[in-house]
Design an enzyme around this catalytic site. Sequence first.
Site, PDB file in Angstrom:
ATOM      1  CG  ASN A   9      -1.710   1.221   1.438  1.00  0.00           C
ATOM      2  OD1 ASN A   9      -1.808   2.054   0.518  1.00  0.00           O
ATOM      3  ND2 ASN A   9      -2.304   1.378   2.616  1.00  0.00           N
ATOM      4  CE  LYS A  11      -0.211   3.251   4.764  1.00  0.00           C
ATOM      5  NZ  LYS A  11      -0.219   3.336   6.207  1.00  0.00           N
ATOM      6  CG  HIS A  97      -5.906   2.027   5.126  1.00  0.00           C
ATOM      7  ND1 HIS A  97      -5.494   2.991   6.009  1.00  0.00           N
ATOM      8  CD2 HIS A  97      -4.904   1.129   5.035  1.00  0.00           C
ATOM      9  CE1 HIS A  97      -4.269   2.682   6.427  1.00  0.00           C
ATOM     10  NE2 HIS A  97      -3.892   1.561   5.851  1.00  0.00           N
ATOM     11  CD  GLU A  99      -3.007   5.609   6.744  1.00  0.00           C
ATOM     12  OE1 GLU A  99      -2.913   5.670   5.507  1.00  0.00           O
ATOM     13  OE2 GLU A  99      -2.153   5.048   7.461  1.00  0.00           O
ATOM     14  CD  GLU A 169      -3.771  -2.440   7.293  1.00  0.00           C
ATOM     15  OE1 GLU A 169      -2.646  -2.680   6.834  1.00  0.00           O
ATOM     16  OE2 GLU A 169      -4.398  -1.411   7.025  1.00  0.00           O
ATOM     17  N   GLY A 175       2.213   2.223  10.881  1.00  0.00           N
ATOM     18  CA  GLY A 175       3.204   3.293  10.752  1.00  0.00           C
ATOM     19  C   GLY A 175       3.839   3.709  12.069  1.00  0.00           C
ATOM     20  CB  SER A 215       4.847  -1.755  12.222  1.00  0.00           C
ATOM     21  OG  SER A 215       4.447  -0.411  12.412  1.00  0.00           O
TER      22      SER A 215
HETATM   23  P1  PGA Z   1       2.592   0.226   7.742  1.00  0.00           P
HETATM   24  O1  PGA Z   1       1.158   0.435   7.086  1.00  0.00           O
HETATM   25  O2  PGA Z   1       3.122  -1.090   7.203  1.00  0.00           O
HETATM   26  O3  PGA Z   1       3.408   1.398   7.303  1.00  0.00           O
HETATM   27  O4  PGA Z   1       2.387   0.158   9.219  1.00  0.00           O
HETATM   28  C1  PGA Z   1       0.282  -0.633   6.849  1.00  0.00           C
HETATM   29  C2  PGA Z   1      -0.985  -0.112   6.219  1.00  0.00           C
HETATM   30  O5  PGA Z   1      -1.439   0.966   6.615  1.00  0.00           O
HETATM   31  O6  PGA Z   1      -1.574  -0.749   5.312  1.00  0.00           O
END
Ligand code: PGA
Length: 252
Positions: A9, A11, A97, A99, A169, A175, A215
């Site tokens: 992803n 982003k 997601h 976010e 998640e 993140g 992460s």
């Molecule tokens: P990350 O993000 O691996 O940077 O923690 C995962 C995601 O948001 O899909």
Amino acid sequence: MRKKIVAGNWKMNMNLAEGLKFAESVSRYFNNKPAAKAEVILCTPFIHLGGVSAILENSKVASGAQNCASEESGAYTGEVSAGMIKSTGAKYVIIGHSERRSYYHEDDAILNRKTSMALKSGLKVIFCCGEVKEERETGKHFEVVKRQLENGLFLHSGNEMAEVVIAYEPVWAIGTGLTATPDQAQEMHKFIRQLVNEKYGKEIAEDMTILYGGSCKPSNAAEIFSKPDVDGGLIGGASLKLDDFTAIVEAV
Ligand code: PGA
């Protein structure tokens, strides 16, 4: 047969030239290798999707979007429909997601609609769920994930569920450098599979791919992926570096 998947992803990272170059290097890496044990997917910004899908055509890597509109077409300035995504050659779309849920206020009803649009357009859906830190600390994580799945996803039919991948998640792990322990991931993935079983029956539950995200990196991926109900990962930060991303795929 349950499919293993590692999806990157991106982003809101990389400009167009950088994104196309990176997709080329991922494609080259996997095309020169014996088949990976996991399907590899790159979920890019909309701007990149046409170019990336063309690069990945006939390759071992698939493309996907990170969001789609909740409406089919028309006067929705700034939106991108599921049909448009499909027309680029993309196969997948991420929906729900955290976010999108938190910054753009996407609730269960909107996500249910987006999922319908995506499935109707012939896209496969990577449907995200997961609790925030406070919900985990107060022991509400199972309840939250159950609500997200029941209200956002489980209104679809069993046939449609064959086109869905679930990604767990935990928001506190995205993140942040914090990861769920392999046991925490397994516990939630098992719970999710049980929910799918109760709603759709054993066969659909056993075939459901459930990804872990938050992460994930080369140093922890193998241990998390070794759990019986973890079928791969949704990778954010580490999907932007070729070495890290490919190492995570190899960890499957
Ligand atoms: P990350 O993000 O691996 O940077 O923690 C995962 C995601 O948001 O899909």
